[in-house]
Design an enzyme around this catalytic site. Sequence first.
Site, mmCIF file in Angstrom:
data_model
loop_
_atom_site.group_PDB
_atom_site.id
_atom_site.type_symbol
_atom_site.label_atom_id
_atom_site.label_comp_id
_atom_site.label_asym_id
_atom_site.label_seq_id
_atom_site.Cartn_x
_atom_site.Cartn_y
_atom_site.Cartn_z
ATOM 1 N N SER A 67 0.822 -1.217 0.000
ATOM 2 C CA SER A 67 0.000 0.000 0.000
ATOM 3 C C SER A 67 0.858 1.270 0.000
ATOM 4 C CB SER A 67 -0.913 0.015 1.224
ATOM 5 O OG SER A 67 -1.697 -1.147 1.260
HETATM 6 N N1 SAH Z 1 -0.764 -4.203 3.856
HETATM 7 C C1 SAH Z 1 -0.299 -4.899 2.689
HETATM 8 C C2 SAH Z 1 -1.353 -4.786 1.616
HETATM 9 C C3 SAH Z 1 -1.328 -5.892 0.660
HETATM 10 S S1 SAH Z 1 -2.626 -5.853 -0.519
HETATM 11 C C4 SAH Z 1 1.002 -4.289 2.228
HETATM 12 O O1 SAH Z 1 1.148 -3.077 2.347
HETATM 13 O O2 SAH Z 1 1.856 -5.013 1.707
HETATM 14 C C5 SAH Z 1 -3.906 -6.743 0.318
HETATM 15 C C6 SAH Z 1 -3.619 -8.189 0.628
HETATM 16 O O3 SAH Z 1 -4.827 -8.752 1.134
HETATM 17 C C7 SAH Z 1 -3.213 -9.048 -0.548
HETATM 18 O O4 SAH Z 1 -1.971 -9.625 -0.304
HETATM 19 C C8 SAH Z 1 -4.328 -10.096 -0.637
HETATM 20 O O5 SAH Z 1 -3.868 -11.368 -1.031
HETATM 21 C C9 SAH Z 1 -4.844 -10.120 0.789
HETATM 22 N N2 SAH Z 1 -6.211 -10.629 0.959
HETATM 23 C C10 SAH Z 1 -7.292 -10.458 0.145
HETATM 24 N N3 SAH Z 1 -8.370 -11.079 0.664
HETATM 25 C C11 SAH Z 1 -7.969 -11.630 1.838
HETATM 26 C C12 SAH Z 1 -8.626 -12.397 2.848
HETATM 27 N N4 SAH Z 1 -9.919 -12.705 2.753
HETATM 28 N N5 SAH Z 1 -7.916 -12.798 3.919
HETATM 29 C C13 SAH Z 1 -6.600 -12.491 4.048
HETATM 30 N N6 SAH Z 1 -5.916 -11.778 3.126
HETATM 31 C C14 SAH Z 1 -6.591 -11.358 2.036
#
Ligand code: SAH
Length: 226
Positions: A67
Amino acid sequence: MNGLQRMLKDIEMEVNLTRHLIGKDALDDQVMAAIKQVPRHEFLPADYRFLAYDDGPAPIGSGQTISQPYIVALMSDLLGTKPTDTILEIGTGSGYQTAILSKLVKQVYSLEIIEGLSTQARRRLKKLGYNNVMVRTGDGSFGWPEHAPYDGIIVTAAAADIPQPLIDQLKAGGRLVIPVGLPYSYQELMVVEKKADGKVETRNVLGVSFVPLVCGYESPLTGLEQ
Ligand code: SAH
């Protein structure tokens, strides 16, 4: 000015531009100190490290993104953490937000649905010495009941609706920070507060753009004819 200093300036600028929406001129000092301390380049794949100190999202593989630093800082601020808190994070991704939270609270539990990302983030956080975090592969729309209730819950993927298990797993007085809206379309960053009497209050903060939350949990209304 080095990359990190530029990124901190960019975050301050973005906070200033959005001050009327977020209701403050500056983010919490502890949050900004954590942003200063966590080496963001360690959370990016080698090919994208040149973007580490830009105030923007970047690809981390499997179609997901790390993010934007301003959004990470804002969501951490909105969570209103205390050093004694236990926090649940849904969407570990790269583990960058997890690392920031690890600096702010006592314990972080983090769920990531894509096994490759979850394994990588777990190894990375361990190698960098973030020892008060536990990362597990799983669908966060059901929460993580074993360690509930939580002082705060942060969701870093956009849900169509607020999953009820997350509200259930929040302590009275706790906060949930979550983007809610349509996939790859308009989403609102929301702060949900569970009051001492169990009532829930929600507040929309600003428009955001997150990857979708995979939602195995079905709201009781899903499937009902309107
Ligand atoms: N905070 C992270 C954001 C990653 S993007 C960073 O800054 O790196 C959001 C993430 O949520 C993705 O990796 C995706 O695979 C995960 N995601 C989506 N649905 C999900 C769920 N139901 N449970 C757990 N993770 C999930």
